[in-house]
Design a protein around this motif. Structure first.
Motif, PDB file in Angstrom:
ATOM      1  N   ALA A 175       0.840  -1.202   0.000  1.00  9.46           N
ATOM      2  CA  ALA A 175       0.000   0.000   0.000  1.00  9.46           C
ATOM      3  C   ALA A 175       0.871   1.247   0.000  1.00  9.46           C
ATOM      4  CB  ALA A 175      -0.915   0.015   1.218  1.00  9.46           C
ATOM      5  N   GLU A 176       0.440   2.236  -0.775  1.00 13.25           N
ATOM      6  CA  GLU A 176       0.984   3.591  -0.674  1.00 13.25           C
ATOM      7  C   GLU A 176       0.140   4.303   0.376  1.00 13.25           C
ATOM      8  OE1 GLU A 176       3.599   4.581  -2.304  1.00 13.25           O
ATOM      9  OE2 GLU A 176       3.785   3.156  -3.980  1.00 13.25           O
ATOM     10  N   THR A 177       0.769   4.953   1.342  1.00 12.85           N
ATOM     11  CA  THR A 177       0.037   5.505   2.474  1.00 12.85           C
ATOM     12  C   THR A 177       0.040   7.036   2.456  1.00 12.85           C
ATOM     13  OG1 THR A 177       2.033   5.348   3.858  1.00 12.85           O
ATOM     14  CG2 THR A 177       0.498   3.493   3.896  1.00 12.85           C
ATOM     15  N   PRO A 178      -0.990   7.652   3.045  1.00 10.60           N
ATOM     16  CA  PRO A 178      -1.081   9.119   3.057  1.00 10.60           C
ATOM     17  C   PRO A 178      -0.205   9.779   4.113  1.00 10.60           C
ATOM     18  CG  PRO A 178      -2.986   8.189   4.152  1.00 10.60           C
ATOM     19  CD  PRO A 178      -2.200   7.028   3.604  1.00 10.60           C
ATOM     20  N   GLY A 179       0.673   9.008   4.692  1.00 13.74           N
ATOM     21  CA  GLY A 179       1.579   9.544   5.700  1.00 13.74           C
ATOM     22  C   GLY A 179       2.648   8.529   6.047  1.00 13.74           C
ATOM     23  N   ALA A 180       3.475   8.876   7.034  1.00 12.91           N
ATOM     24  CA  ALA A 180       4.586   8.032   7.456  1.00 12.91           C
ATOM     25  C   ALA A 180       4.110   7.064   8.531  1.00 12.91           C
ATOM     26  CB  ALA A 180       5.729   8.897   7.979  1.00 12.91           C
ATOM     27  N   VAL A 181       3.975   5.790   8.182  1.00 15.06           N
ATOM     28  CA  VAL A 181       3.431   4.772   9.087  1.00 15.06           C
ATOM     29  C   VAL A 181       4.471   4.335  10.108  1.00 15.06           C
ATOM     30  CG1 VAL A 181       2.591   2.393   9.216  1.00 15.06           C
ATOM     31  CG2 VAL A 181       1.696   3.949   7.478  1.00 15.06           C
ATOM     32  N   ASP A 182       4.045   4.251  11.356  1.00 13.36           N
ATOM     33  CA  ASP A 182       4.878   3.748  12.441  1.00 13.36           C
ATOM     34  C   ASP A 182       4.558   2.261  12.640  1.00 13.36           C
ATOM     35  OD1 ASP A 182       6.324   3.368  14.856  1.00 13.36           O
ATOM     36  OD2 ASP A 182       5.995   5.429  15.458  1.00 13.36           O
ATOM     37  N   ASN A 183       3.929   1.892  13.733  1.00  8.15           N
ATOM     38  CA  ASN A 183       3.626   0.484  13.986  1.00  8.15           C
ATOM     39  C   ASN A 183       2.347   0.038  13.278  1.00  8.15           C
ATOM     40  OD1 ASN A 183       5.851   0.546  15.618  1.00  8.15           O
ATOM     41  ND2 ASN A 183       4.728   0.484  17.542  1.00  8.15           N
ATOM     42  N   ILE A 184       2.267  -1.269  13.019  1.00  6.07           N
ATOM     43  CA  ILE A 184       1.103  -1.882  12.381  1.00  6.07           C
ATOM     44  C   ILE A 184       0.604  -3.013  13.285  1.00  6.07           C
ATOM     45  CG2 ILE A 184       0.196  -2.999  10.307  1.00  6.07           C
ATOM     46  CD1 ILE A 184       2.702  -2.068   8.829  1.00  6.07           C
ATOM     47  N   ARG A 185      -0.718  -3.085  13.461  1.00  5.03           N
ATOM     48  CA  ARG A 185      -1.311  -4.184  14.232  1.00  5.03           C
ATOM     49  C   ARG A 185      -2.526  -4.731  13.476  1.00  5.03           C
ATOM     50  NH1 ARG A 185       1.041  -6.662  18.776  1.00  5.03           N
ATOM     51  NH2 ARG A 185       1.612  -5.129  20.361  1.00  5.03           N
ATOM     52  N   ARG A 186      -2.620  -6.050  13.392  1.00  8.62           N
ATOM     53  CA  ARG A 186      -3.759  -6.698  12.734  1.00  8.62           C
ATOM     54  C   ARG A 186      -4.884  -6.902  13.743  1.00  8.62           C
ATOM     55  NH1 ARG A 186      -1.810 -11.402  12.309  1.00  8.62           N
ATOM     56  NH2 ARG A 186      -3.278 -12.458  13.693  1.00  8.62           N
ATOM     57  N   ASN A 187      -6.125  -6.730  13.294  1.00  9.70           N
ATOM     58  CA  ASN A 187      -7.267  -7.032  14.164  1.00  9.70           C
ATOM     59  C   ASN A 187      -7.781  -8.438  13.877  1.00  9.70           C
ATOM     60  OD1 ASN A 187      -8.872  -6.872  11.840  1.00  9.70           O
ATOM     61  ND2 ASN A 187      -9.763  -4.885  12.367  1.00  9.70           N
ATOM     62  N   GLU A 188      -8.831  -8.840  14.564  1.00  7.43           N
ATOM     63  CA  GLU A 188      -9.338 -10.213  14.432  1.00  7.43           C
ATOM     64  C   GLU A 188      -9.904 -10.500  13.050  1.00  7.43           C
ATOM     65  OE1 GLU A 188     -12.066 -10.934  17.572  1.00  7.43           O
ATOM     66  OE2 GLU A 188     -10.504 -11.035  19.132  1.00  7.43           O
ATOM     67  N   LYS A 189     -10.347  -9.474  12.337  1.00  8.57           N
ATOM     68  CA  LYS A 189     -10.886  -9.655  10.995  1.00  8.57           C
ATOM     69  C   LYS A 189      -9.797  -9.816   9.936  1.00  8.57           C
ATOM     70  CE  LYS A 189     -15.036  -6.862  11.868  1.00  8.57           C
ATOM     71  NZ  LYS A 189     -15.768  -5.633  11.449  1.00  8.57           N
ATOM     72  N   GLY A 190      -8.557  -9.541  10.304  1.00  5.18           N
ATOM     73  CA  GLY A 190      -7.467  -9.601   9.338  1.00  5.18           C
ATOM     74  C   GLY A 190      -7.135  -8.250   8.734  1.00  5.18           C
ATOM     75  N   GLU A 191      -7.775  -7.180   9.235  1.00  4.12           N
ATOM     76  CA  GLU A 191      -7.469  -5.825   8.774  1.00  4.12           C
ATOM     77  C   GLU A 191      -6.288  -5.269   9.569  1.00  4.12           C
ATOM     78  OE1 GLU A 191     -12.213  -4.850   8.047  1.00  4.12           O
ATOM     79  OE2 GLU A 191     -11.232  -4.454   9.974  1.00  4.12           O
ATOM     80  N   PHE A 192      -5.689  -4.201   9.064  1.00  2.00           N
ATOM     81  CA  PHE A 192      -4.477  -3.666   9.676  1.00  2.00           C
ATOM     82  C   PHE A 192      -4.669  -2.214  10.105  1.00  2.00           C
ATOM     83  CE2 PHE A 192      -3.197  -6.889   6.571  1.00  2.00           C
ATOM     84  CZ  PHE A 192      -2.431  -7.739   7.359  1.00  2.00           C
ATOM     85  N   TRP A 193      -4.461  -1.965  11.391  1.00  2.00           N
ATOM     86  CA  TRP A 193      -4.427  -0.605  11.907  1.00  2.00           C
ATOM     87  C   TRP A 193      -2.990  -0.091  11.830  1.00  2.00           C
ATOM     88  CZ3 TRP A 193      -8.438   2.420  12.667  1.00  2.00           C
ATOM     89  CH2 TRP A 193      -9.675   1.875  12.966  1.00  2.00           C
ATOM     90  N   CYS A 194      -2.825   1.076  11.232  1.00  2.00           N
ATOM     91  CA  CYS A 194      -1.502   1.665  11.031  1.00  2.00           C
ATOM     92  C   CYS A 194      -1.471   3.053  11.664  1.00  2.00           C
ATOM     93  CB  CYS A 194      -1.177   1.796   9.541  1.00  2.00           C
ATOM     94  SG  CYS A 194      -1.408   0.286   8.583  1.00  2.00           S
ATOM     95  N   ALA A 195      -0.600   3.239  12.630  1.00  3.90           N
ATOM     96  CA  ALA A 195      -0.420   4.567  13.220  1.00  3.90           C
ATOM     97  C   ALA A 195       0.499   5.381  12.313  1.00  3.90           C
ATOM     98  CB  ALA A 195       0.197   4.442  14.612  1.00  3.90           C
ATOM     99  N   MET A 196       0.258   6.706  12.254  1.00  6.19           N
ATOM    100  CA  MET A 196       1.083   7.555  11.391  1.00  6.19           C
ATOM    101  C   MET A 196       1.703   8.696  12.191  1.00  6.19           C
ATOM    102  SD  MET A 196      -0.575   7.667   7.585  1.00  6.19           S
ATOM    103  CE  MET A 196      -1.725   8.990   7.907  1.00  6.19           C
ATOM    104  N   TYR A 197       3.004   8.843  12.047  1.00  8.04           N
ATOM    105  CA  TYR A 197       3.741   9.925  12.709  1.00  8.04           C
ATOM    106  C   TYR A 197       3.365  11.280  12.118  1.00  8.04           C
ATOM    107  CZ  TYR A 197       7.791  13.075  13.162  1.00  8.04           C
ATOM    108  OH  TYR A 197       8.605  14.155  13.350  1.00  8.04           O
TER     109      TYR A 197
END
Length: 374
Positions: free
Chosen positions: A256-278
């Motif tokens: 994925a190309e992201t709209p910002g600078a991604v820090d940590n990534i965590r997957r949820n139970e559905k298999g989706e990914f939460w990405c924090a951005m600095y």
């Protein structure tokens, strides 16, 4: 060369204007963004004399969250009445370490950036950015160093991880072979591309390099079916997918190309990914991260705080996370655009209908109730 000098001079004037009027090159709006994270509850770390709870996890009994803080401890949240207690440390020499942050003592005190419990054993694995990959038992205490080099080279900036409990493999990042966290601003603006993506095999105790030449590799997350693992490259505004099985096994591609600078990534139970951005992809973060000659020039012209302001697109500071599908599609953008409760979000962990938010800089953990989105 002359053209570059002219460009530096012109952009320097623009930078000075941006400092005096920071909205000139502000943080861009992202389509579909929901400005809701200002409604988060916060768990105060300052009561434990701590700040910068970057990564979060819960133990196999569901207790926590736990978080690693800037003075080298891993803390456990008990409840509103009892607050935070010390669970583990990464060093024995703690003299002078018990303050919110002691940058000059970080190599002695340690600084956990990534933490994750192994559910089947209860062991807590820790990415200490100075001390390598470590593990503490279910009862906590002093963590043991288990990996500090790969392919004959010291692991210099251990950052984030995910664990494959079926294969007994830990995937983690080494953000640079030259820079450490206290010099991260120099690293991200100098064009450093020495980061590595590694795997540690528990059975053999071997650490193997899977990818090299990465730009500040950071967050790591396995897919739900374990067919691939994601690696964030924040200064290139993208996330890579490294295939673990199938016809592409051993190869990588842009996930994925992201709209910002991604820090940590965590997957949820559905298999989706939460990405924090600095930071979002602002005018200055794009130019600073993409063109090393420009990044090096502004490093000489401005202080750390001024550079932070420019990269973020001006004050106030803000918090932002995005959610991606298992195919890399942007599903959700959540913000605290005014920085009311959460800023510099480093990790977003979904659990029990809540989004638990770590931060690389603030003295609290954020908790947002996802039911408010409905």
């Amino acid at each position: 060369m002359e053209m570059k000098i002219v460009l530096v001079a012109a952009l320097s004037l623009a930078l000075m204007a941006a400092i005096s009027r920071p909205n000139i090159f502000g943080a861009p709006n992202i389509k579909g963004s929901k400005d809701v994270l200002g409604n988060s509850k916060v768990l105060n770390l300052s009561l434990a004399g701590a700040l910068a709870g970057e990564s979060l996890d819960f133990d196999p009994n569901g207790e926590g969250p736990y978080t690693g803080v800037a003075d080298g401890r891993v803390l456990k949240w008990q409840n509103d009445s009892h607050g935070w207690t010390e669970f583990a440390t990464t060093t024995t020499n703690r003299l002078g370490c018990y303050r919110p942050t002691r940058p000059r003592l970080e190599e002695v005190c340690g600084r956990p950036l990534g933490i994750m419990f192994e559910q089947k054993s209860g062991d807590l694995y820790i990415d200490d950015c100075y001390l390598g990959l470590m593990v503490a038992g279910p009862e906590g205490g002093l963590a043991e160093q288990i990996s500090i080099e790969a392919d004959g080279r010291l692991i210099f900036f251990t950052n984030h991880m995910d664990i494959d409990e079926e294969e007994d493999i830990i995937y983690f990042t080494d953000s640079s072979i030259f820079y450490q966290i206290r010099t991260y601003m120099t690293m991200i603006l100098s064009g450093d591309r020495t980061g590595r993506f590694l795997k540690y095999e528990k059975n053999t105790k071997n650490t193997t390099v899977l990818l090299t030449g990465l730009a500040f590799p950071n967050g790591v997350a396995l897919s739900k079916d374990k067919s691939f693992v994601l690696v964030a490259e924040p200064t290139r505004f993208r996330i890579l997918r490294y295939w673990l099985s199938g016809p592409k096994a051993g190869s990588s591609e842009v996930f994925a190309e992201t709209p910002g600078a991604v820090d940590n990534i965590r997957r949820n139970e559905k298999g989706e990914f939460w990405c924090a951005m600095y930071t979002k992809k602002t005018f200055f973060s794009y130019f600073g991260f993409t063109y090393p000659w420009f990044g090096k020039a502004i490093l000489k012209l401005f202080t750390f705080d001024q550079l932070n302001t420019l990269l973020l697109g001006g004050k106030p500071y803000y918090g932002i996370v995005i959610k991606l599908s298992e195919n890399g599609e942007l599903l959700e953008v959540l913000e605290d655009s005014k920085g009311k409760k959460v800023t510099f979000i480093s990790e977003a962990r979904e659990r029990d209908g809540k989004l638990w938010l770590g931060s690389i800089a603030t003295p609290h953990i954020g908790v947002y109730d996802l039911s408010q989105l409905r």
